[in-house]
Write a protein that holds these residues in place. Structure first.
Motif, PDB file in Angstrom:
ATOM      1  N   SER A   1       0.829  -1.213   0.000  1.00 20.85           N
ATOM      2  CA  SER A   1       0.000   0.000   0.000  1.00 20.85           C
ATOM      3  C   SER A   1       0.856   1.251   0.000  1.00 20.85           C
ATOM      4  O   SER A   1       0.499   2.264  -0.611  1.00 20.85           O
ATOM      5  CB  SER A   1      -0.920  -0.014   1.223  1.00 20.85           C
ATOM      6  N   PHE A   2       2.017   1.201   0.673  1.00 22.33           N
ATOM      7  CA  PHE A   2       2.913   2.356   0.704  1.00 22.33           C
ATOM      8  C   PHE A   2       3.571   2.569  -0.653  1.00 22.33           C
ATOM      9  O   PHE A   2       3.638   3.688  -1.164  1.00 22.33           O
ATOM     10  CB  PHE A   2       3.977   2.145   1.782  1.00 22.33           C
ATOM     11  N   LEU A   3       4.053   1.467  -1.252  1.00 19.42           N
ATOM     12  CA  LEU A   3       4.732   1.575  -2.537  1.00 19.42           C
ATOM     13  C   LEU A   3       3.798   2.040  -3.644  1.00 19.42           C
ATOM     14  O   LEU A   3       4.222   2.732  -4.571  1.00 19.42           O
ATOM     15  CB  LEU A   3       5.346   0.226  -2.914  1.00 19.42           C
ATOM     16  N   SER A   4       2.517   1.657  -3.553  1.00 19.63           N
ATOM     17  CA  SER A   4       1.573   2.042  -4.600  1.00 19.63           C
ATOM     18  C   SER A   4       1.383   3.549  -4.686  1.00 19.63           C
ATOM     19  O   SER A   4       0.944   4.064  -5.709  1.00 19.63           O
ATOM     20  CB  SER A   4       0.215   1.363  -4.355  1.00 19.63           C
ATOM     21  N   LYS A   5       1.730   4.260  -3.616  1.00 21.64           N
ATOM     22  CA  LYS A   5       1.603   5.715  -3.621  1.00 21.64           C
ATOM     23  C   LYS A   5       2.783   6.399  -4.299  1.00 21.64           C
ATOM     24  O   LYS A   5       2.673   7.540  -4.738  1.00 21.64           O
ATOM     25  CB  LYS A   5       1.488   6.234  -2.178  1.00 21.64           C
ATOM     26  N   TYR A   6       3.911   5.695  -4.394  1.00 21.49           N
ATOM     27  CA  TYR A   6       5.121   6.326  -4.892  1.00 21.49           C
ATOM     28  C   TYR A   6       5.655   5.687  -6.177  1.00 21.49           C
ATOM     29  O   TYR A   6       6.512   6.259  -6.833  1.00 21.49           O
ATOM     30  CB  TYR A   6       6.218   6.290  -3.824  1.00 21.49           C
ATOM     31  N   ILE A   7       5.185   4.502  -6.504  1.00 20.24           N
ATOM     32  CA  ILE A   7       5.599   3.856  -7.753  1.00 20.24           C
ATOM     33  C   ILE A   7       4.530   4.072  -8.815  1.00 20.24           C
ATOM     34  O   ILE A   7       3.361   3.772  -8.592  1.00 20.24           O
ATOM     35  CB  ILE A   7       5.826   2.343  -7.540  1.00 20.24           C
ATOM     36  N   SER A   8       4.940   4.619  -9.932  1.00 19.98           N
ATOM     37  CA  SER A   8       3.993   4.860 -11.023  1.00 19.98           C
ATOM     38  C   SER A   8       3.663   3.539 -11.713  1.00 19.98           C
ATOM     39  O   SER A   8       4.526   2.925 -12.355  1.00 19.98           O
ATOM     40  CB  SER A   8       4.594   5.841 -12.034  1.00 19.98           C
ATOM     41  N   GLU A   9       2.424   3.097 -11.571  1.00 22.17           N
ATOM     42  CA  GLU A   9       2.024   1.844 -12.207  1.00 22.17           C
ATOM     43  C   GLU A   9       1.995   1.986 -13.727  1.00 22.17           C
ATOM     44  O   GLU A   9       2.180   1.002 -14.451  1.00 22.17           O
ATOM     45  CB  GLU A   9       0.658   1.415 -11.678  1.00 22.17           C
ATOM     46  N   ARG A  10       1.755   3.199 -14.205  1.00 20.81           N
ATOM     47  CA  ARG A  10       1.788   3.422 -15.653  1.00 20.81           C
ATOM     48  C   ARG A  10       3.207   3.180 -16.185  1.00 20.81           C
ATOM     49  O   ARG A  10       3.394   2.547 -17.233  1.00 20.81           O
ATOM     50  CB  ARG A  10       1.318   4.832 -15.981  1.00 20.81           C
ATOM     51  N   THR A  11       4.213   3.696 -15.455  1.00 26.01           N
ATOM     52  CA  THR A  11       5.602   3.480 -15.872  1.00 26.01           C
ATOM     53  C   THR A  11       5.964   2.007 -15.837  1.00 26.01           C
ATOM     54  O   THR A  11       6.613   1.492 -16.753  1.00 26.01           O
ATOM     55  CB  THR A  11       6.556   4.266 -14.948  1.00 26.01           C
ATOM     56  N   VAL A  12       5.538   1.313 -14.780  1.00 26.51           N
ATOM     57  CA  VAL A  12       5.794  -0.122 -14.675  1.00 26.51           C
ATOM     58  C   VAL A  12       5.155  -0.864 -15.853  1.00 26.51           C
ATOM     59  O   VAL A  12       5.752  -1.770 -16.437  1.00 26.51           O
ATOM     60  CB  VAL A  12       5.256  -0.670 -13.340  1.00 26.51           C
ATOM     61  N   ALA A  13       3.944  -0.458 -16.213  1.00 26.93           N
ATOM     62  CA  ALA A  13       3.245  -1.103 -17.330  1.00 26.93           C
ATOM     63  C   ALA A  13       3.958  -0.844 -18.651  1.00 26.93           C
ATOM     64  O   ALA A  13       4.090  -1.748 -19.492  1.00 26.93           O
ATOM     65  CB  ALA A  13       1.805  -0.616 -17.401  1.00 26.93           C
ATOM     66  N   TYR A  14       4.423   0.379 -18.845  1.00 29.15           N
ATOM     67  CA  TYR A  14       5.151   0.692 -20.085  1.00 29.15           C
ATOM     68  C   TYR A  14       6.443  -0.123 -20.180  1.00 29.15           C
ATOM     69  O   TYR A  14       6.785  -0.642 -21.250  1.00 29.15           O
ATOM     70  CB  TYR A  14       5.463   2.183 -20.162  1.00 29.15           C
ATOM     71  N   VAL A  15       7.158  -0.218 -19.065  1.00 27.35           N
ATOM     72  CA  VAL A  15       8.397  -1.008 -19.066  1.00 27.35           C
ATOM     73  C   VAL A  15       8.087  -2.479 -19.322  1.00 27.35           C
ATOM     74  O   VAL A  15       8.754  -3.141 -20.128  1.00 27.35           O
ATOM     75  CB  VAL A  15       9.144  -0.839 -17.728  1.00 27.35           C
ATOM     76  N   GLY A  16       7.054  -2.997 -18.651  1.00 29.83           N
ATOM     77  CA  GLY A  16       6.684  -4.395 -18.845  1.00 29.83           C
ATOM     78  C   GLY A  16       6.256  -4.686 -20.271  1.00 29.83           C
ATOM     79  O   GLY A  16       6.672  -5.690 -20.870  1.00 29.83           O
ATOM     80  N   GLY A  17       5.423  -3.822 -20.851  1.00 33.69           N
ATOM     81  CA  GLY A  17       4.990  -4.011 -22.231  1.00 33.69           C
ATOM     82  C   GLY A  17       6.151  -3.973 -23.205  1.00 33.69           C
ATOM     83  O   GLY A  17       6.209  -4.771 -24.160  1.00 33.69           O
ATOM     84  N   THR A  18       7.083  -3.050 -22.962  1.00 31.12           N
ATOM     85  CA  THR A  18       8.268  -2.961 -23.821  1.00 31.12           C
ATOM     86  C   THR A  18       9.116  -4.214 -23.726  1.00 31.12           C
ATOM     87  O   THR A  18       9.639  -4.716 -24.740  1.00 31.12           O
ATOM     88  CB  THR A  18       9.108  -1.732 -23.438  1.00 31.12           C
ATOM     89  N   LEU A  19       9.248  -4.763 -22.511  1.00 33.01           N
ATOM     90  CA  LEU A  19      10.024  -5.994 -22.339  1.00 33.01           C
ATOM     91  C   LEU A  19       9.394  -7.159 -23.088  1.00 33.01           C
ATOM     92  O   LEU A  19      10.101  -7.975 -23.698  1.00 33.01           O
ATOM     93  CB  LEU A  19      10.139  -6.326 -20.849  1.00 33.01           C
ATOM     94  N   PHE A  20       8.064  -7.248 -23.044  1.00 32.24           N
ATOM     95  CA  PHE A  20       7.383  -8.300 -23.802  1.00 32.24           C
ATOM     96  C   PHE A  20       7.739  -8.203 -25.279  1.00 32.24           C
ATOM     97  O   PHE A  20       8.029  -9.214 -25.932  1.00 32.24           O
ATOM     98  CB  PHE A  20       5.869  -8.189 -23.615  1.00 32.24           C
ATOM     99  N   LEU A  21       7.701  -6.988 -25.833  1.00 32.66           N
ATOM    100  CA  LEU A  21       7.998  -6.802 -27.251  1.00 32.66           C
ATOM    101  C   LEU A  21       9.468  -7.101 -27.555  1.00 32.66           C
ATOM    102  O   LEU A  21       9.789  -7.672 -28.613  1.00 32.66           O
ATOM    103  CB  LEU A  21       7.649  -5.372 -27.668  1.00 32.66           C
ATOM    104  N   VAL A  22      10.363  -6.723 -26.647  1.00 35.18           N
ATOM    105  CA  VAL A  22      11.788  -6.968 -26.856  1.00 35.18           C
ATOM    106  C   VAL A  22      12.070  -8.469 -26.910  1.00 35.18           C
ATOM    107  O   VAL A  22      12.786  -8.957 -27.804  1.00 35.18           O
ATOM    108  CB  VAL A  22      12.624  -6.309 -25.740  1.00 35.18           C
ATOM    109  N   PHE A  23      11.494  -9.221 -25.970  1.00 35.20           N
ATOM    110  CA  PHE A  23      11.734 -10.664 -25.954  1.00 35.20           C
ATOM    111  C   PHE A  23      11.029 -11.359 -27.118  1.00 35.20           C
ATOM    112  O   PHE A  23      11.502 -12.397 -27.603  1.00 35.20           O
ATOM    113  CB  PHE A  23      11.294 -11.260 -24.624  1.00 35.20           C
TER     114      PHE A  23
END
Length: 260
Positions: A223-245
């Motif tokens: 709950s604490f991390l969800s306030k400071y970690i951008s889930e949109r950024t995490v999603a963009y990084v994750g989506g990019t990794l899927f495409l890279v692999f």
């Protein structure tokens, strides 16, 4: 006796022993030698770790663990959640290998052995990459939906889950809850795809390690991390990794086809 012992060391017997060793080495199954391939193991570990970690952060199971950690002992929540994710990982890797073996039974197309399992992996990784990038645009509403689903899932546990010390019954309930939520999830199918085309030992180790890291993050401060970690950024990084692999797997298919 001495002559017979000396006879054991003749050039003829030495050559025969060397031939036996070479024959035994050649008889090692391809799957065993792939398990011993350090480079293949490292590639499978890295790809599985990164994909699973960025798929799990902010996912439904992440919020389930975070919500439960506010009501139950951390050790209990971690054991139930991580146990379910580890079992799910082993099952998904097994399914990926079954698909890989089934592909080997198919006849080759002329001189080119069509790698159906690798192509399916590319399609799955490409699909998840594009869908993750698409979801990133509306990540605010999606994250709220994931949190609400997690709250509803946790509310479905019996009243015993909100009070008292560590309980095996509650631990089993947490295991079943997370296992059900994870079945058919993005990380489940991506692990199948990676296991079909990469080192199974590397994939299962990397995926389990990623689940462990994500579960610790959720239990200790989801709950604490969800306030400071951008889930949109995490999603963009994750989506990019899927495409890279997906691109890397496709390049390997093309390279192997050209080499054949």
């Amino acid at each position: 006796l001495s002559l017979s012992l000396l006879g054991l060391a003749t050039p003829e017997t030495a050559a025969a022993a060397t031939a036996d060793v070479i024959a035994a080495s050649a008889a090692v199954p391809a799957d065993v030698s792939s398990l011993l391939d350090l480079a293949d193991f490292q590639a499978g570990f890295a790809s599985a770790f990164l994909l699973v970690l960025f798929s799990e952060i902010g996912d439904k199971t992440f919020f389930i663990a975070a919500v439960l950690a506010t009501r139950r002992p951390n050790v209990e929540v971690f054991a139930g959640t991580f146990g379910a994710l580890a079992v799910m990982t082993v099952l998904s890797v097994a399914l990926g290998r079954i698909f890989h073996y089934a592909d080997e039974l198919l006849p080759a197309f002329g001189s080119f052995d069509f790698p159906l399992d690798d192509v399916a992996s590319v399609v799955l990784l490409l699909f998840f990459g594009l869908s993750t990038l698409r979801d990133a645009a509306g990540m605010d509403s999606k994250a709220e939906g994931e949190q609400q689903e997690a709250e509803k899932a946790v509310a479905g546990l019996n009243a015993e889950a909100t009070e008292g010390g560590i309980s095996l019954a509650v631990l089993a309930s947490v295991f079943a809850l997370v296992f059900t939520a994870e079945w058919g999830d993005k990380s489940f199918f991506s692990t199948i795809a990676l296991a079909a085309a990469s080192s199974p030992a590397g994939v299962v180790t990397g995926a389990v390690a990623a689940h462990g890291v994500a579960t610790v993050m959720a239990v200790l401060g989801g709950s604490f991390l969800s306030k400071y970690i951008s889930e949109r950024t995490v999603a963009y990084v994750g989506g990019t990794l899927f495409l890279v692999f997906a691109a890397a797997t496709l390049a390997e298919i093309i390279s192997n086809g050209a080499g054949a």
